[in-house]
Scaffold this active site. Structure first.
Site, PDB file in Angstrom:
ATOM      1  N   LYS A  83       0.825  -1.217   0.000  1.00  0.00           N
ATOM      2  CA  LYS A  83       0.000   0.000   0.000  1.00  0.00           C
ATOM      3  C   LYS A  83       0.855   1.260   0.000  1.00  0.00           C
ATOM      4  O   LYS A  83       0.423   2.307  -0.468  1.00  0.00           O
ATOM      5  CB  LYS A  83      -0.916   0.020   1.223  1.00  0.00           C
ATOM      6  CG  LYS A  83      -1.742  -1.207   1.415  1.00  0.00           C
ATOM      7  CD  LYS A  83      -2.894  -1.295   0.446  1.00  0.00           C
ATOM      8  CE  LYS A  83      -3.657  -2.589   0.650  1.00  0.00           C
ATOM      9  NZ  LYS A  83      -4.829  -2.715  -0.177  1.00  0.00           N
TER      10      LYS A  83
HETATM   11  C1  LIG Z   1      -0.939  -7.698   2.371  1.00  0.00           C
HETATM   12  C2  LIG Z   1      -2.054  -7.600   1.396  1.00  0.00           C
HETATM   13  N1  LIG Z   1      -2.086  -8.454   0.369  1.00  0.00           N
HETATM   14  C3  LIG Z   1      -3.075  -8.412  -0.535  1.00  0.00           C
HETATM   15  C4  LIG Z   1      -4.109  -7.514  -0.428  1.00  0.00           C
HETATM   16  C5  LIG Z   1      -5.166  -7.524  -1.483  1.00  0.00           C
HETATM   17  O1  LIG Z   1      -5.053  -6.407  -2.322  1.00  0.00           O
HETATM   18  P1  LIG Z   1      -6.330  -5.818  -3.042  1.00  0.00           P
HETATM   19  O2  LIG Z   1      -7.278  -5.434  -1.976  1.00  0.00           O
HETATM   20  O3  LIG Z   1      -5.840  -4.647  -3.774  1.00  0.00           O
HETATM   21  O4  LIG Z   1      -6.884  -6.895  -3.882  1.00  0.00           O
HETATM   22  C6  LIG Z   1      -4.123  -6.613   0.646  1.00  0.00           C
HETATM   23  C7  LIG Z   1      -5.176  -5.609   0.853  1.00  0.00           C
HETATM   24  O5  LIG Z   1      -6.080  -5.411   0.167  1.00  0.00           O
HETATM   25  C8  LIG Z   1      -3.060  -6.636   1.558  1.00  0.00           C
HETATM   26  O6  LIG Z   1      -3.016  -5.769   2.552  1.00  0.00           O
HETATM   27  N1  LIG Z   2      -6.371  -4.960   2.295  1.00  0.00           N
HETATM   28  C1  LIG Z   2      -6.725  -3.593   2.400  1.00  0.00           C
HETATM   29  C2  LIG Z   2      -8.196  -3.364   2.226  1.00  0.00           C
HETATM   30  C3  LIG Z   2      -8.481  -2.033   1.608  1.00  0.00           C
HETATM   31  O1  LIG Z   2      -8.069  -2.045   0.302  1.00  0.00           O
HETATM   32  P1  LIG Z   2      -7.877  -0.751  -0.580  1.00  0.00           P
HETATM   33  O2  LIG Z   2      -6.835  -1.141  -1.548  1.00  0.00           O
HETATM   34  O3  LIG Z   2      -9.175  -0.459  -1.176  1.00  0.00           O
HETATM   35  O4  LIG Z   2      -7.430   0.383   0.277  1.00  0.00           O
HETATM   36  C4  LIG Z   2      -6.165  -3.097   3.719  1.00  0.00           C
HETATM   37  O5  LIG Z   2      -5.136  -3.617   4.097  1.00  0.00           O
HETATM   38  O6  LIG Z   2      -6.695  -2.242   4.361  1.00  0.00           O
END
Ligand SMILES: Cc1ncc(COP(=O)(O)O)c(C=O)c1O
Ligand SMILES: N[C@@H](CCOP(=O)(O)O)C(=O)O
Length: 480
Positions: free
Chosen positions: A124
């Protein structure tokens, strides 16, 4: 570039306009009116650029309302080795998202795209650090303030809070599912004492938190009165910043743009893999995009069957890859809009059906038969698969991976194609899920010095029900 809503009923806007607004007024998500195309010659000319300059090439296609010099300066300030070396300083840290090749399996190379070396040790940070700088830039230009309402399952929250710490004119209200994150993730967020950061622990799951964010954003009067914005992947700025590392991964893995690669993406809210889809739509030579879910397998079910069946909060399982404990993937709507031929009315109808009946079924429709042209494949992983994969990658390659990345590796191995490199997105560092690592390997995960005493710091968090009105009242009170 102009942006349209996936529900087809909002005025088109520019990049800077949608950056601060978040959700479109009709409840949809913004997407560009068309995806800019990148030719193979252009792609080859980007080989050897720094990450910041590559990001400039990609983002400038989408943000023509930011002058060139300003955008370049923002990107060079964001994507530095100093910011992206927190987790594990590596030889190739200048790549910002280096590939860590594991080895060769079934005639193809398999590697990890390292996305988790930013300030909070999860992917993120790749977009959130930029969003922090973009918000500051846009707010200064407009002389405005922004109150961010976000939802997290563990990683978006801390990435957003670390990115917005000390940012002038910005307050953060972050909703997290009480008791559903790892101890390390909770400590990262709740130990922040900055006066512009508010953590709200919601009695519910991530989907409840995200529903509240969307409900507040859909109250247009409240949103305007309180200058509410979003940092979730609802915000196009998050998604487009994530597109960049697919280009970087591709360029690092290949020598010429005649080659193809596949990416496997641990998925929950479908933001990360949606960025991969956009890179592919722009012309990046991606063979397959493989969606890897945990036991919360709504997306895997859809790609296998054409049936989309969002689970209720009570059916959403608490797993050892908790950041992916999501059953209503927000960005899936962006993909639906694309495969429905960018038909906002049809997309709005399908999500009305999701609200009313819990899902939709396109298994017998021509669009489902045609879906293969988008290159998606999928698979799911369980707690046992996760433990087994963490052990295997540690023993075979001497590399410790986190539980989400393990879901990715498990599913990637089911989709290897000889001669096409497989890049698994490494989405977090193992220390964030140290309890499971300890179970899998019988030894602790490495902890970067900055986080050694994180769990013993005093924590500041408010408990709250999964109730939109309570959240609105909290925001109003704390804005004075
Ligand atoms: C460590 C981790 N892996 C994978 C994901 C999945 O990513 P996305 O939500 O963008 O599909 C998240 C959060 O969403 C995450 O925090
Ligand atoms: N896995 C995410 C969930 C939120 O996803 P986002 O990409 O829409 O911000 C988290 O760790 O908070």
């Amino acid at each position: 570039m102009r942006y349209q809503s996936t529900r087809g009923n909002s005025p088109q806007q520019s990049f800077l306009e949608i950056l601060l607004g978040g959700l479109a007024p009709d409840g949809g998500l913004y997407l560009p009116v068309q995806y800019p195309k990148v030719t193979t010659a252009q792609l080859d000319s980007w080989r050897g650029l720094s990450y910041a300059d590559l990001a400039y090439e990609v983002l400038s296609l989408y943000s023509d309302d930011i002058p060139e010099a300003d955008l370049r300066a923002l990107l060079r300030k964001t994507y530095t080795e100093q910011v992206y070396c927190n987790g594990r300083p590596q030889d190739n840290a200048k790549d910002i998202t280096p590939i860590h090749w594991l080895g060769e399996e079934h005639g193809t190379r398999i590697g990890l795209l390292s996305l988790s070396n930013g300030p909070t040790l999860a992917f993120k940070d790749m977009a959130m650090q930029l969003l922090g700088n973009l918000f500051e830039y846009a707010l200064k230009k407009k002389g405005q303030h922004l109150n961010i309402l976000g939802a997290t399952s563990g990683d978006t929250g801390s990435a957003a809070e670390y990115a917005m710490r000390g940012k002038e004119g910005v307050k953060v209200f972050m909703l997290s599912p009480r008791g559903k994150m790892s101890a390390f993730q909770s400590a990262q967020m709740y130990s922040l004492q900055d006066p512009n950061i508010f953590n709200l622990a919601v009695a519910g799951v991530f989907d409840d938190c995200q529903d509240i964010v969307k409900a507040v954003s859909n109250d247009h009067a409240f949103k305007a009165r309180n200058q509410i914005g979003t940092v979730n992947s609802i915000n196009w700025g998050r998604v487009v910043a994530q597109v960049v590392y697919y280009f970087q991964g591709y360029l690092l893995a290949t020598k010429s743009s005649a080659e193809k690669v596949s990416f496997t993406v641990p998925s929950g809210n479908f933001g990360n893999v949606c960025a991969g889809h956009i890179a592919r739509m722009m012309g990046l030579p991606i063979e397959h995009l493989i969606v890897a879910t945990n036991e919360n397998d709504v997306l895997d079910e859809f790609f296998r069957t054409g049936i989309y069946r969002a689970r209720k909060s009570a059916e959403t399982l608490h797993t050892s890859s908790p950041s992916m404990d999501i059953s209503k993937a927000s960005n899936f709507e962006r993909f639906v809009f694309d495969f429905m031929g960018q038909d906002g009315k049809a997309t709005a109808g399908m999500f009305k059906q999701v609200d009313e009946t819990g899902g939709f079924d396109i298994s017998k429709d021509a669009v489902f038969k045609d879906l293969s042209k988008y290159g998606f494949q999928s698979g799911r992983s369980t707690h046992e698969n996760r433990l087994e994969t963490i052990r295997d990658i540690d023993q075979r390659y001497g590399v410790m991976i986190d539980t989400h990345t393990a879901d990715g590796v498990k599913v990637a191995r089911e989709h290897l194609q000889a001669g096409i490199p497989m890049i698994v997105l490494e989405t977090a560092l193992p220390i964030k899920f140290e309890e499971t690592i300890e179970i899998a390997l019988g030894r602790p995960a490495e902890c970067p010095p900055a986080f050694k005493d994180i769990k013993s710091k005093p924590q500041r968090v408010e408990n709250i029900d999964a109730d939109v009105n309570q959240v609105k009242a909290f925001i109003t009170t704390h804005l004075g």
